[in-house]
Scaffold this active site. Structure first.
Site, PDB file in Angstrom:
ATOM      1  N   HIS A 186     -24.821 127.197 -45.316  1.00  0.00           N
ATOM      2  CA  HIS A 186     -24.736 128.571 -44.801  1.00  0.00           C
ATOM      3  C   HIS A 186     -24.265 129.545 -45.878  1.00  0.00           C
ATOM      4  O   HIS A 186     -23.871 130.663 -45.562  1.00  0.00           O
ATOM      5  CB  HIS A 186     -23.823 128.618 -43.576  1.00  0.00           C
TER       6      HIS A 186
ATOM      7  N   LYS B 246       8.714 124.408 -55.077  1.00  0.00           N
ATOM      8  CA  LYS B 246       8.648 123.325 -54.086  1.00  0.00           C
ATOM      9  C   LYS B 246       8.894 123.875 -52.679  1.00  0.00           C
ATOM     10  O   LYS B 246       8.237 123.495 -51.730  1.00  0.00           O
ATOM     11  CB  LYS B 246       9.689 122.244 -54.429  1.00  0.00           C
TER      12      LYS B 246
ATOM     13  N   GLU C 252      -3.632 123.024 -57.660  1.00  0.00           N
ATOM     14  CA  GLU C 252      -2.232 123.319 -57.988  1.00  0.00           C
ATOM     15  C   GLU C 252      -1.724 122.591 -59.219  1.00  0.00           C
ATOM     16  O   GLU C 252      -0.903 123.135 -59.945  1.00  0.00           O
ATOM     17  CB  GLU C 252      -1.306 123.118 -56.787  1.00  0.00           C
TER      18      GLU C 252
ATOM     19  N   ASN D 255      22.075 101.584 -47.275  1.00  0.00           N
ATOM     20  CA  ASN D 255      20.777 102.265 -47.410  1.00  0.00           C
ATOM     21  C   ASN D 255      19.811 101.581 -46.467  1.00  0.00           C
ATOM     22  O   ASN D 255      19.862 100.359 -46.313  1.00  0.00           O
ATOM     23  CB  ASN D 255      20.206 102.108 -48.827  1.00  0.00           C
ATOM     24  N   GLY D 256      18.903 102.347 -45.889  1.00  0.00           N
ATOM     25  CA  GLY D 256      17.913 101.752 -44.996  1.00  0.00           C
ATOM     26  C   GLY D 256      18.107 102.267 -43.584  1.00  0.00           C
ATOM     27  O   GLY D 256      18.787 103.279 -43.365  1.00  0.00           O
TER      28      GLY D 256
ATOM     29  N   GLU E 212      -7.163 118.932 -48.693  1.00  0.00           N
ATOM     30  CA  GLU E 212      -5.943 118.489 -49.370  1.00  0.00           C
ATOM     31  C   GLU E 212      -6.255 118.044 -50.804  1.00  0.00           C
ATOM     32  O   GLU E 212      -5.511 118.360 -51.737  1.00  0.00           O
ATOM     33  CB  GLU E 212      -5.295 117.358 -48.555  1.00  0.00           C
TER      34      GLU E 212
ATOM     35  N   TRP F 229      21.171 110.640 -48.047  1.00  0.00           N
ATOM     36  CA  TRP F 229      20.055 111.526 -47.667  1.00  0.00           C
ATOM     37  C   TRP F 229      19.865 111.256 -46.182  1.00  0.00           C
ATOM     38  O   TRP F 229      19.441 110.170 -45.784  1.00  0.00           O
ATOM     39  CB  TRP F 229      18.811 111.169 -48.491  1.00  0.00           C
TER      40      TRP F 229
ATOM     41  N   LYS G  89      -4.735 119.798 -54.233  1.00  0.00           N
ATOM     42  CA  LYS G  89      -4.052 119.056 -55.322  1.00  0.00           C
ATOM     43  C   LYS G  89      -4.690 119.429 -56.658  1.00  0.00           C
ATOM     44  O   LYS G  89      -3.996 119.651 -57.646  1.00  0.00           O
ATOM     45  CB  LYS G  89      -4.175 117.535 -55.138  1.00  0.00           C
TER      46      LYS G  89
ATOM     47  N   ARG H 134      17.427 111.548 -56.854  1.00  0.00           N
ATOM     48  CA  ARG H 134      16.848 111.084 -55.600  1.00  0.00           C
ATOM     49  C   ARG H 134      17.082 112.084 -54.472  1.00  0.00           C
ATOM     50  O   ARG H 134      16.514 111.954 -53.401  1.00  0.00           O
ATOM     51  CB  ARG H 134      17.473 109.739 -55.205  1.00  0.00           C
TER      52      ARG H 134
ATOM     53  N   CYS I 286      19.031 107.729 -50.107  1.00  0.00           N
ATOM     54  CA  CYS I 286      20.415 107.325 -50.355  1.00  0.00           C
ATOM     55  C   CYS I 286      20.531 106.493 -51.630  1.00  0.00           C
ATOM     56  O   CYS I 286      19.591 105.846 -52.063  1.00  0.00           O
ATOM     57  CB  CYS I 286      20.910 106.481 -49.190  1.00  0.00           C
TER      58      CYS I 286
HETATM   59  O1  M6R Z   1       7.896 122.425 -47.076  1.00  0.00           O
HETATM   60  P1  M6R Z   1       6.610 122.787 -46.409  1.00  0.00           P
HETATM   61  O2  M6R Z   1       5.870 121.611 -45.877  1.00  0.00           O
HETATM   62  O3  M6R Z   1       6.768 123.841 -45.366  1.00  0.00           O
HETATM   63  O4  M6R Z   1       5.723 123.410 -47.573  1.00  0.00           O
HETATM   64  C1  M6R Z   1       4.464 123.956 -47.290  1.00  0.00           C
HETATM   65  C2  M6R Z   1       3.679 124.196 -48.549  1.00  0.00           C
HETATM   66  O5  M6R Z   1       4.340 125.103 -49.383  1.00  0.00           O
HETATM   67  C3  M6R Z   1       3.435 122.899 -49.316  1.00  0.00           C
HETATM   68  O6  M6R Z   1       2.801 121.941 -48.515  1.00  0.00           O
HETATM   69  C4  M6R Z   1       2.564 123.140 -50.556  1.00  0.00           C
HETATM   70  O7  M6R Z   1       1.291 123.535 -50.166  1.00  0.00           O
HETATM   71  C5  M6R Z   1       2.525 121.873 -51.404  1.00  0.00           C
HETATM   72  N1  M6R Z   1       3.177 122.095 -52.632  1.00  0.00           N
HETATM   73  C6  M6R Z   1       1.150 121.416 -51.706  1.00  0.00           C
HETATM   74  O8  M6R Z   1       1.140 120.280 -52.515  1.00  0.00           O
END
Ligand code: M6R
Length: 676
Positions: A572, A671, A556, A140-141, A549, A89, A553, A31, A2
């Protein structure tokens, strides 16, 4: 997240104040928001409409829609000098016009929903009619005790018209203002010729209301007859700006939740500290700050050297950097109000009854990407605390096989956006199989939340960078909450254990902050790795999803080939790829499997690998085995992923920056993935 804007100026906006509010709100669009609204005090208007309000809930078109509303605004609007605005938001209550801010009290609520504008007639506690001054607020909050306050207000005859936690503030304020003002409907205070030395009844009343709120707030409030704006703050930021000759009483005084809304308008900026209230007086061209009890305080001036673009990113070079550093706050927000509720623990929209949840005999989780890796962390929490078998599935695979679903299965759809098509289809399959469905999402009222029987929200705020950071760590926290919730229902955790775990969770933001504080050390290691082509990531137990994870990162945003393996699995096959100089990133914190992990590290080191490891602070032994240490504070095993992932996020971020990559918008990625 927000956004708040509040403006009061001496000469009126020449019809432009409403537009100025909308324009300033548009500077907070980055935001993310789903609805917006403004409220202005109409001077000299008749009592039936002393506050003008316009709201719109058409997602990112809400501000344009607000401008259209202004075409049919009342004539008095042109002379208005005082107003507040908000972009919302959603956290409590779906995104809708009804839930959009500003919220009004009974005196100004639309006919049919509550009292008529400006009319007396709400019953007081003793049944006596009471007239309320007209007020409008933006917030907000999260007001954690809003249910309790709403109940109290309803017993006094107030009618609340939204699903939000924020609306209680408006009703409490009209109550307090009626008591604080000398007459039942607030009179205009005499216009001071210099900044007021004391607070008017409006700010005094807001200070009193704020003392009743649990949780976090930045609030801006206006009331009919007051040419001033009262603001208050606890944990949610709000900044005051003054322009022109404020001391001489010719300027504009404003406040905003974020600096971008003030840039270009304010010459000087001041922050409000926690548990402070301030009164902005456009007529006098100044403001006064006080504690919530009205005790005067000195304002704290800040120097703003940011241009607009820097300000949007909070001074960070990019959104990913900003979002990485928002993790402690995002975790706190996700935890806020979950414990010590009348039911013991509160999830958001748990439409499944306790009996239905007690029936569950197996959990399936469907998710993609980072949400899938967070779910792998969650598996341990669900199995360990709730004692339920949990199968974690990549959503695009789950939906094309024939999982054995029954009415006793609980399927979790985990998606920060709530719109990932693979996860939505998996949830659809679950529904067809008559399973119960729970969504874990960061976006209120997203598609997945509407398809599910219950919802647990992560409250990370909008994530703009493509790479998930704060949504990953808050998903880890959400799984802990869910596992504890189910464990309680199943009689597997005593209240004292819940209290102890709640304490551990509450301590998590400080640990994440401590890990972030070591960013400079990580940057140096990143610079050494920036020219590699291939990296291996290894981990065991909860360290394995963290390795996955971390590797994702690196792939990507830095475009390096980064493969994650369970450390014990390397021998293995993949160990054949290790040769002198190969970089191996290991999660080597002191878990149950630390000794095994050290053996796996020895295996790759003896083949010449350069090992960069996530190591607990003070663990000289592990540090002496490896080539580079990325330190994190020790944390509880089932929560450690949220801490241990931080150096790996920072590592990918700084490798990407060193390689000149666009960290916010990596190539080939979106995204929200709305295609199969
Ligand atoms: O919005 P979602 O959590 O469903 O998205 C899933 C993936 O597309 C998302 O986590 C993607 O792997 C990220 N960009 C990774 O950083």
């Amino acid at each position: 997240m927000c956004g708040i804007v509040a403006i009061t100026s001496k000469g009126g906006g020449g019809g432009g104040l409403a537009l100025a509010l909308v324009e300033r709100l548009s500077r907070l669009e980055y935001r993310g928001y789903d609805s917006a609204g403004i409220a202005l005090v109409l001077e000299g208007a008749n009592a039936s409409q002393s506050i003008y309000r316009a709201r719109a809930a058409v997602a990112s078109r809400s501000l344009d829609e607000l401008k259209k509303h202004l075409d049919s605004a009342p004539a008095g609007l042109a002379a208005a000098t005082t107003g507040i605005g908000h972009t919302r938001w959603a956290t409590h209550g779906r995104p809708s016009e009804q839930n959009a801010h500003p919220h009004l009290g009974c005196a100004t609520a639309p006919p049919g929903q509550a009292g008529q504008a400006g009319q007396a007639g709400k019953a007081g506690e003793a049944g006596a009619p009471r007239a309320y001054p007209e007020v409008a607020i933006v917030h907000n909050g999260i007001v954690e005790n809003w249910r309790e306050l709403a109940g109290e207000l309803e017993r006094k005859g107030h009618e609340l018209s939204s699903e939000t936690d924020s609306e209680v503030v408006a009703h409490l304020l009209e109550e307090e203002l009626a008591l604080t003002s000398s007459s039942s409907v607030a009179p205009a205070p005499p216009a001071p010729s210099s900044p007021p030395a004391t607070l008017s009844p409006l700010a005094v009343a807001l200070g009193r209301v704020a003392q009743r709120l649990a949780g976090s707030y930045a609030i801006a409030a206006v009331a009919a007859g007051f040419p001033t704006i009262a603001i208050a703050r606890r944990l949610s930021p709000i900044v005051i700006g003054i322009s022109g000759d404020a001391g001489g009483g010719t300027g504009t005084v404003m406040a905003a939740s974020d600096i971008p809304a003030l840039i270009g308008m304010a010459d000087r900026c001041f922050v409000l500290e926690d548990d402070e209230v301030a009164e902005l007086n456009g007529t006098a061209g100044g403001f006064v700050v006080a504690g919530l009890d009205g005790e005067p305080r000195d304002p704290v001036e800040i120097t703003v050297r940011w241009d607009m673009e820097q300000a949007r990113k909070g001074g960070y070079a990019d959104f990913m950097g900003k979002e990485l550093h928002e993790q402690p706050q995002a975790i706190s927000d996700t935890l806020r109000g979950r414990f010590n509720t009348p039911e013991g623990m509160a999830l958001d929209e748990m439409r499944l009854s306790e009996d239905e949840l007690r029936e569950v005999d197996k959990i399936f989780v469907a998710a993609c990407g980072s949400s899938y890796y967070a779910s792998l962390v969650g598996k341990s929490a669900l199995e360990h605390w709730a004692g339920l078998p949990a199968e974690i599935e990549i959503a695009s695979e789950f939906r094309y096989r024939d999982p054995i679903l029954t009415g006793r299965s609980l399927v979790l759809g985990v998606s920060q956006s709530g719109e990932t098509v693979d996860t939505l289809q998996a949830v659809r399959l679950a529904r067809q199989g008559h399973a119960k469905v729970l969504a874990v999402s960061n976006v209120v009222d997203s598609s997945i939340t509407r398809m599910a029987d219950g919802v647990l929200y992560t409250r990370a705020g909008p994530e703009i960078a493509v790479a998930a950071t704060k949504t990953f760590s808050t998903q880890v926290v959400a799984f802990s909450l869910l596992a504890m919730y189910l464990a309680r229902l199943r009689g597997l955790l005593y209240p004292e254990e819940v209290t102890r775990l709640a304490g551990d969770l509450t301590g998590l933001p400080a640990l994440v902050r401590a890990a972030l504080d070591r960013e400079d050390e990580v940057r140096k290691v990143a610079e050494e790795l920036a020219e590699r082509r291939d990296l291996f990531y290894i981990g065991r137990g909860a360290g394995y999803p963290v390795a996955l994870e971390g590797a994702l990162k690196m792939k990507e945003i830095a475009y390096l080939r980064a493969e994650a393996y369970p450390a014990g699995e390397l021998k293995h096959g993949a160990i054949a790829l290790i040769e002198p100089g190969t970089a191996v990133v290991a999660v080597a914190t002191r878990g149950r499997l630390w000794e095994k992990m050290m053996s796996n590290i020895s295996e790759v080191k003896s083949r010449g690998a350069t090992v960069v490891a996530v190591v607990e602070e003070g663990d000289a032994e592990t540090a002496s085995y490896v080539d580079r240490s990325l330190y994190v504070p020790p944390s509880r095993p089932l929560l450690s992923a949220a801490v241990d992932v931080v150096p790996l996020q920072l590592l990918a971020y700084h490798v990407a920056r060193a390689r000149g990559c666009d960290v916010d918008r990596p190539r080939n990625l979106a995204k929200t993935v709305t295609v199969e």
